[in-house]
Design a protein around this motif. Structure first.
Motif, PDB file in Angstrom:
ATOM      1  N   ALA A  27       0.734  -1.342   0.045  1.00 14.63           N
ATOM      2  CA  ALA A  27      -0.254   0.127  -0.114  1.00 14.63           C
ATOM      3  C   ALA A  27       0.713   1.283   0.143  1.00 14.63           C
ATOM      4  CB  ALA A  27      -0.859   0.120   1.246  1.00 14.63           C
ATOM      5  N   VAL A  28       1.989   1.212   0.941  1.00 11.47           N
ATOM      6  CA  VAL A  28       2.858   2.291   0.904  1.00 11.47           C
ATOM      7  C   VAL A  28       3.631   2.467  -0.498  1.00 11.47           C
ATOM      8  CG1 VAL A  28       4.930   3.257   1.883  1.00 11.47           C
ATOM      9  CG2 VAL A  28       3.058   2.456   3.155  1.00 11.47           C
ATOM     10  N   ALA A  29       3.887   1.393  -1.048  1.00 11.24           N
ATOM     11  CA  ALA A  29       4.656   1.573  -2.347  1.00 11.24           C
ATOM     12  C   ALA A  29       3.840   2.042  -3.500  1.00 11.24           C
ATOM     13  CB  ALA A  29       5.151   0.232  -2.761  1.00 11.24           C
ATOM     14  N   ALA A  30       2.644   1.917  -3.372  1.00 10.99           N
ATOM     15  CA  ALA A  30       1.585   2.391  -4.206  1.00 10.99           C
ATOM     16  C   ALA A  30       1.203   4.048  -4.232  1.00 10.99           C
ATOM     17  CB  ALA A  30       0.386   1.627  -4.396  1.00 10.99           C
ATOM     18  N   ILE A  31       1.564   4.631  -3.077  1.00  3.48           N
ATOM     19  CA  ILE A  31       1.145   6.100  -2.973  1.00  3.48           C
ATOM     20  C   ILE A  31       1.699   6.890  -3.830  1.00  3.48           C
ATOM     21  CG2 ILE A  31       1.070   7.789  -1.242  1.00  3.48           C
ATOM     22  CD1 ILE A  31       1.002   5.853   0.801  1.00  3.48           C
ATOM     23  N   LEU A  32       3.150   7.143  -4.135  1.00  6.83           N
ATOM     24  CA  LEU A  32       3.770   8.052  -4.795  1.00  6.83           C
ATOM     25  C   LEU A  32       3.217   8.107  -6.132  1.00  6.83           C
ATOM     26  CD1 LEU A  32       7.070   8.889  -3.144  1.00  6.83           C
ATOM     27  CD2 LEU A  32       4.928  10.247  -3.060  1.00  6.83           C
ATOM     28  N   PRO A  33       3.362   6.656  -6.875  1.00  6.17           N
ATOM     29  CA  PRO A  33       3.031   6.573  -8.286  1.00  6.17           C
ATOM     30  C   PRO A  33       1.580   7.183  -8.450  1.00  6.17           C
ATOM     31  CG  PRO A  33       4.390   4.791  -7.641  1.00  6.17           C
ATOM     32  CD  PRO A  33       3.799   5.485  -6.169  1.00  6.17           C
ATOM     33  N   ALA A  34       0.703   6.764  -7.726  1.00  7.44           N
ATOM     34  CA  ALA A  34      -0.494   7.042  -7.909  1.00  7.44           C
ATOM     35  C   ALA A  34      -0.974   8.412  -7.856  1.00  7.44           C
ATOM     36  CB  ALA A  34      -1.469   6.263  -6.730  1.00  7.44           C
ATOM     37  N   LEU A  35      -0.369   9.052  -6.920  1.00 11.48           N
ATOM     38  CA  LEU A  35      -0.206  10.699  -6.703  1.00 11.48           C
ATOM     39  C   LEU A  35       0.210  11.349  -8.009  1.00 11.48           C
ATOM     40  CD1 LEU A  35       0.723  11.267  -3.109  1.00 11.48           C
ATOM     41  CD2 LEU A  35      -1.403  11.559  -4.025  1.00 11.48           C
ATOM     42  N   PHE A  36       1.255  10.782  -8.531  1.00  8.44           N
ATOM     43  CA  PHE A  36       1.781  11.443  -9.766  1.00  8.44           C
ATOM     44  C   PHE A  36       0.923  11.030 -10.840  1.00  8.44           C
ATOM     45  CE2 PHE A  36       5.913  11.662  -7.407  1.00  8.44           C
ATOM     46  CZ  PHE A  36       6.242  12.975  -7.696  1.00  8.44           C
ATOM     47  N   TYR A  37       0.374   9.928 -11.012  1.00  9.13           N
ATOM     48  CA  TYR A  37      -0.717   9.652 -12.280  1.00  9.13           C
ATOM     49  C   TYR A  37      -1.792  10.620 -12.166  1.00  9.13           C
ATOM     50  CZ  TYR A  37      -4.204   7.151 -14.988  1.00  9.13           C
ATOM     51  OH  TYR A  37      -4.891   6.872 -15.935  1.00  9.13           O
ATOM     52  N   TYR A  38      -2.418  10.819 -10.977  1.00 11.53           N
ATOM     53  CA  TYR A  38      -3.394  11.937 -10.946  1.00 11.53           C
ATOM     54  C   TYR A  38      -3.231  13.081 -11.139  1.00 11.53           C
ATOM     55  CZ  TYR A  38      -7.146   8.152 -10.407  1.00 11.53           C
ATOM     56  OH  TYR A  38      -7.754   7.093 -10.602  1.00 11.53           O
ATOM     57  N   GLY A  39      -1.764  13.383 -10.591  1.00  4.05           N
ATOM     58  CA  GLY A  39      -1.353  14.650 -10.505  1.00  4.05           C
ATOM     59  C   GLY A  39      -1.322  15.358 -12.178  1.00  4.05           C
ATOM     60  N   ALA A  40      -0.772  14.148 -13.010  1.00  2.64           N
ATOM     61  CA  ALA A  40      -0.595  14.174 -14.442  1.00  2.64           C
ATOM     62  C   ALA A  40      -2.067  14.567 -14.993  1.00  2.64           C
ATOM     63  CB  ALA A  40       0.116  13.110 -14.972  1.00  2.64           C
ATOM     64  N   LEU A  41      -3.239  13.865 -14.496  1.00  7.28           N
ATOM     65  CA  LEU A  41      -4.412  14.128 -15.012  1.00  7.28           C
ATOM     66  C   LEU A  41      -4.896  15.520 -14.818  1.00  7.28           C
ATOM     67  CD1 LEU A  41      -6.502  10.844 -14.518  1.00  7.28           C
ATOM     68  CD2 LEU A  41      -5.556  11.662 -16.656  1.00  7.28           C
ATOM     69  N   PHE A  42      -4.614  15.861 -13.514  1.00  9.79           N
ATOM     70  CA  PHE A  42      -5.000  17.226 -13.087  1.00  9.79           C
ATOM     71  C   PHE A  42      -4.380  18.256 -13.883  1.00  9.79           C
ATOM     72  CE2 PHE A  42      -7.276  16.035  -9.576  1.00  9.79           C
ATOM     73  CZ  PHE A  42      -7.868  16.968  -8.887  1.00  9.79           C
ATOM     74  N   ALA A  43      -2.949  18.159 -14.252  1.00 11.26           N
ATOM     75  CA  ALA A  43      -2.250  19.373 -15.172  1.00 11.26           C
ATOM     76  C   ALA A  43      -2.733  19.045 -16.396  1.00 11.26           C
ATOM     77  CB  ALA A  43      -0.762  18.554 -15.177  1.00 11.26           C
ATOM     78  N   ALA A  44      -3.126  18.026 -16.935  1.00 13.70           N
ATOM     79  CA  ALA A  44      -3.747  17.916 -18.407  1.00 13.70           C
ATOM     80  C   ALA A  44      -5.012  18.418 -18.816  1.00 13.70           C
ATOM     81  CB  ALA A  44      -3.688  16.513 -18.808  1.00 13.70           C
ATOM     82  N   ILE A  45      -5.780  18.273 -17.512  1.00 15.45           N
ATOM     83  CA  ILE A  45      -7.156  18.918 -17.719  1.00 15.45           C
ATOM     84  C   ILE A  45      -7.023  20.560 -17.516  1.00 15.45           C
ATOM     85  CG2 ILE A  45      -9.427  19.227 -16.269  1.00 15.45           C
ATOM     86  CD1 ILE A  45      -8.888  16.127 -15.558  1.00 15.45           C
ATOM     87  N   SER A  46      -6.073  21.013 -16.587  1.00 12.60           N
ATOM     88  CA  SER A  46      -6.016  22.342 -16.413  1.00 12.60           C
ATOM     89  C   SER A  46      -5.447  23.276 -17.765  1.00 12.60           C
ATOM     90  CB  SER A  46      -5.124  22.794 -15.264  1.00 12.60           C
ATOM     91  OG  SER A  46      -5.384  22.137 -14.009  1.00 12.60           O
ATOM     92  N   VAL A  47      -4.563  22.291 -18.420  1.00 12.78           N
ATOM     93  CA  VAL A  47      -3.673  22.890 -19.541  1.00 12.78           C
ATOM     94  C   VAL A  47      -4.838  22.906 -20.763  1.00 12.78           C
ATOM     95  CG1 VAL A  47      -2.192  22.451 -21.482  1.00 12.78           C
ATOM     96  CG2 VAL A  47      -1.382  22.544 -18.982  1.00 12.78           C
ATOM     97  N   TYR A  48      -5.779  21.984 -20.729  1.00 14.08           N
ATOM     98  CA  TYR A  48      -6.823  21.881 -21.832  1.00 14.08           C
ATOM     99  C   TYR A  48      -7.881  22.879 -21.555  1.00 14.08           C
ATOM    100  CZ  TYR A  48     -10.640  20.160 -24.708  1.00 14.08           C
ATOM    101  OH  TYR A  48     -11.700  20.016 -25.545  1.00 14.08           O
ATOM    102  N   ALA A  49      -8.181  22.925 -20.075  1.00 12.12           N
ATOM    103  CA  ALA A  49      -9.153  24.345 -20.047  1.00 12.12           C
ATOM    104  C   ALA A  49      -8.741  25.603 -20.423  1.00 12.12           C
ATOM    105  CB  ALA A  49      -9.660  24.048 -18.522  1.00 12.12           C
ATOM    106  N   GLU A  50      -7.474  25.917 -19.987  1.00 11.86           N
ATOM    107  CA  GLU A  50      -6.781  27.189 -20.314  1.00 11.86           C
ATOM    108  C   GLU A  50      -6.785  27.416 -21.870  1.00 11.86           C
ATOM    109  OE1 GLU A  50      -2.499  29.506 -19.835  1.00 11.86           O
ATOM    110  OE2 GLU A  50      -2.788  27.588 -18.806  1.00 11.86           O
ATOM    111  N   ALA A  51      -6.389  26.205 -22.492  1.00 18.21           N
ATOM    112  CA  ALA A  51      -6.406  26.219 -23.982  1.00 18.21           C
ATOM    113  C   ALA A  51      -7.693  26.886 -24.684  1.00 18.21           C
ATOM    114  CB  ALA A  51      -5.668  25.041 -24.574  1.00 18.21           C
ATOM    115  N   ARG A  52      -8.803  26.112 -24.008  1.00 21.50           N
ATOM    116  CA  ARG A  52     -10.155  26.394 -24.623  1.00 21.50           C
ATOM    117  C   ARG A  52     -10.863  27.755 -23.808  1.00 21.50           C
ATOM    118  NH1 ARG A  52     -13.507  22.572 -27.240  1.00 21.50           N
ATOM    119  NH2 ARG A  52     -12.071  21.219 -28.218  1.00 21.50           N
TER     120      ARG A  52
END
Length: 641
Positions: A304-329
């Motif tokens: 469970a501990v091993a999965a924490i940081l990769p999961a946070l970065f995966y969803y952080g990347a999704l957040f970033a991609a959505i923010s960038v798309y919203a700014e572009a639109r």
């Protein structure tokens, strides 16, 4: 055939499916508390029930739209389905009888034994085809043919050959094939969490999660898109099913996302990528955390501990991609007056989700097994659900049992089919041969082994649920990766990640295909969008294999961990802004190229290169901020009276 008789047949089939599915779910609860009973009876009867559920819940007598086929064909196809179900029952009964005889004396298989075993395998393959389509069935058939025609093959694939009796001995009548270890692990650990996920959904926890997520992210530029990410991450960890996660949360979030100005493929892609990632989020990870702990022999807490940081970065990347798309639109945050405001009822409803999670954590902390943790979570979810009057009906309990049993049956059928493949691997030594070939082809290169393993995971994962795909790949190729220097936990996590991401990988992309109709978008366009949004997820597994400090395992050097995390965070932003051409203002092609080049330097597992790319990336961001601020001042001066 009259409509009345057709209706009678369909009602009878539904009753049988409901009864068998409810029994599968009920036994999952029983096993989680009392433990596994006799494996000969337990594994065989459960798989037989799962095959019956699969065949009768998706009868050949109904077409793709669920309408009865015309004339005598309806009755003929129902007769075929009943014959397949009967074959499964007969083969299961004979397996139990032969197993008892083999314990007492040396047993020689009769022609009837072999015939029934073939019938059992046939019904299992047809049940798998009904649930998951042709890909995994074709692979299984090719592997079976290999067992018989191996002597005709050249090179490393040549073996001495086996007759039908010897093959069925291993595949059906032993515990190295259909009824082997993977099926036992699913029965012991996974099924209770399938039940838990269905109970959690039925109590209304998913609706509470969505409202809370919308309230938390209402002020962001992505708005409902970000809320979909948060809700899917939390609920997906419990459900373990990408499709269920997409449908459960997507019916609410996707229309909201579209109303904010996101395109239909983007709305569907966001939900598909977010729902897919739910399985990598601790504490449950769709039951994978417990399965991984069981296979690796390490504690659940370590996984469970091993999965924490990769999961946070995966969803952080999704957040970033959505923010960038919203700014572009040019999509602005939701106006304050339109944002969801949480009430006392919402906070109380959040307990539907919070209390079962606390039950899991508490039971594991005091030393209970994962199965008991699943039992405690399920009971807690049921008790919390009873506080809502609409859940205090026997019909609700029955519906939950049936739905959970059908979901569990799908996993049992897939794992049983995988058992056929593993049986042939054990019989012919193909698993060791293939692993050796991968090792030789990779020429002692971990990178090549990782690429081949990732490809195998994506291909195999397209045709089945994540857990069975993870099981077969890690059992066959896992030893190769560890031999080449990869950490054991990193190896298992790598295989699991790519098994998960197969749900949004074209051409199958089951997660995207589930989201597309809700969004009113083209399925392939939705899949490509989800793939683009989740691109960082395909990179993260390679990083934590080369940089296991990201998994927080072993003796973690804080400086190394800091370098890896900073590199990955900067790479995520550089990659998304470079691809989209916006990031705090429009970016020209030269700056986009620089950002993409820096992203590559930050992602490569070369510490010296990272240490050069980090200050360079910070300098680019700082310079861009200065330029944007200067442009803003000049604009203010130009517009002043």
């Amino acid at each position: 055939m009259t409509q009345e008789r057709i209706g009678t047949i369909e009602r009878a089939a539904q009753w049988i499916v409901g009864a068998v599915a409810a029994a599968i779910a009920a036994q999952a609860v029983w096993v989680s508390w009392f433990g596994v009973y006799d494996i000969t009876f337990g594994r065989s009867l459960l798989l037989c029930g799962a095959v019956i559920v699969a065949l009768l819940s998706r009868p050949a007598a109904l077409d793709a739209e669920g309408a009865p086929r015309a004339g005598a064909l309806f009755a003929l196809l129902w007769a075929v389905d009943l014959a397949l179900a009967g074959l499964s029952i007969a083969a299961t009964v004979r397996f139990i009888e032969v197993s008892r005889l083999m314990e007492e004396t040396l047993y020689i298989f009769s022609d009837l034994d072999i015939l029934l075993a073939c019938g059992g395998v046939l019904s299992l393959l047809e049940a798998t085809r009904r649930l998951f389509g042709w890909p995994i069935v074709i692979i299984t058939i090719l592997v079976l043919l290999y067992a018989f025609f191996g002597p005709s093959l050249p090179g490393i694939f040549n073996h001495r050959g086996f007759d039908l009796s010897r093959a069925m001995d291993t595949i059906w009548y032993g515990f190295q094939g259909v009824f082997g270890l993977p099926l036992g692990v699913v029965i012991r650990v996974v099924l209770i969490f399938v039940v838990f996920g269905i109970v959690l959904e039925a109590t209304g926890a998913s609706n509470a999660l969505i409202r809370i997520s919308v309230a938390l992210t209402g002020g962001t530029r992505g708005g409902p898109a970000h809320s979909a990410v948060v809700a899917s991450a939390m609920f997906g960890s419990m459900s373990g099913s990408v499709t269920a996660n997409v449908v459960g949360s997507g019916t609410f979030t996707i229309p909201m996302i579209k109303r904010r100005g996101f395109s239909a493929p983007m709305a569907g892609g966001i939900e598909a990528a977010a729902s897919t990632g739910g399985q990598i989020v601790p504490p449950v990870m769709g039951a994978a955390a417990f399965l991984m702990a069981d296979l690796t022999g390490v504690g659940y807490g370590t996984v469970a501990v091993a999965a924490i940081l990769p999961a946070l970065f995966y969803y952080g990347a999704l957040f970033a991609a959505i923010s960038v798309y919203a700014e572009a639109r040019g999509i602005a945050p939701i106006p304050r007056a339109e944002r969801v405001t949480l009430t006392r009822a919402d906070y109380l409803a959040s307990l539907l989700f919070v209390m079962p999670i606390l039950a899991i954590v508490a039971t594991l902390v005091i030393g209970w097994s994962p199965a008991l943790a699943g039992f405690a979570a399920t009971v807690t979810a049921v008790v919390m659900g009873l506080f809502r009057p609409e859940n205090r009906r026997l019909a609700v309990i029955w519906e939950v049992l049936v739905k959970a049993g059908r979901a569990g049956a799908s996993i049992l059928v897939a794992v049983g089919c995988i058992g056929v493949i593993l049986g042939v691997f054990n019989l012919t030594g193909l698993g060791l041969t293939f692993a050796s070939a991968v090792s030789d082809y990779a020429e002692e290169s971990l990178a090549m082994a990782l690429l081949l393993t990732a490809f195998a995971c994506l291909v195999l994962g397209m045709g089945m649920p994540t857990l069975p795909a993870y099981l077969i790949i890690v059992l066959v190729l896992g030893p190769v990766m560890t031999k080449l220097g990869a950490d054991l936990i990193a190896t298992h996590m790598f295989v699991f990640y790519f098994g998960v991401l197969s749900a949004i990988t074209p051409p199958v992309a089951i997660g995207a295909f589930a989201a597309a109709p809700i969004a009113g978008a083209n399925p392939m366009a939705t899949a490509m969008t989800a793939l683009r949004l989740a691109v960082v997820g395909f990179i993260i597994p390679f990083i934590f294999v080369y940089e296991p400090s990201l998994l927080l395992i072993g003796d973690v050097d804080p400086l190394t961990l800091g370098r890896v995390c900073l590199s990955l965070a900067l790479a995520i932003w550089m990659l998304n802004t470079g691809l989209a051409g916006v990031g705090g203002g429009r970016l020209g092609w030269p700056e986009r190229a620089v950002r993409l080049a820096l992203a590559a330097g930050l992602l490569l597992p070369v510490p010296a290169l990272n240490l050069v790319a980090i200050p360079a990336a910070l300098a680019v961001l700082g310079l861009h901020a200065v330029v944007v601020r200067r442009r803003g001042r000049e604009g203010d001066l130009n517009h002043s009276p």
